[in-house]
Design a protein around this motif. Sequence first.
Motif: not given
Length: 144
Positions: A78-80
């Motif tokens: 999700e962070q990328y």
Amino acid sequence: MMIMREMTINDHESLLELFSNTPGVTVREADSREATKSYLLRNPGLNYVALDGERIIGCVMCGHDGRRGYLQHLVVNEQYRKSGIGHSLFKKCINSLEKIGIAKTHIFVFKNNDLANTFWSNRGWKLREDLNMYSYNASSNSNA
Ligand SMILES: CC(C)(COP(=O)(O)OP(=O)(O)OC[C@H]1O[C@@H](n2cnc3c(N)ncnc32)[C@H](O)[C@@H]1OP(=O)(O)O)[C@@H](O)C(=O)NCCC(=O)NCCS
């Protein structure tokens, strides 16, 4: 820096962690180490991981039956997301399939996976409203 390389069976533990931490992704018996090992042997050059340093932050799995390609488990941490990693991963599969003469590829997406459905339709993939998918499970495990 983000790099992509072909998936190996040594990535299996990290991949299971990525899948387990990603809403919308279901881990099944077919994702066991043994099953993944035979899938990778059967489909060389078609499965990739994206890495930030040593850390796996995305992946795509792909196979074919000699006629059509089948994508599965396109997953980005999700962070990328929203920086093109998902797009780059599946393009690698499409390019590899083209090299072995396979032009048409399918992906099965749960109807309620809005993120994925938007992703594929915005990439020009055609939603098939002309067919139904039927599955048969020969295993006693309902999560085969
Ligand atoms: C679907 C998924 C793999 C997409 O991964 P991703 O790395 O975010 O994909 P991309 O960055 O290539 O594209 C995602 C969106 O970001 C946009 N984007 C890409 N680069 C961008 C940038 N530099 N700036 C702004 N937006 C950007 C794309 O246009 C796309 O938008 P859209 O979906 O509205 O068309 C990811 O959301 C995911 O892992 N979902 C959960 C697992 C899942 O459901 N997988 C699919 C199973 S079929």
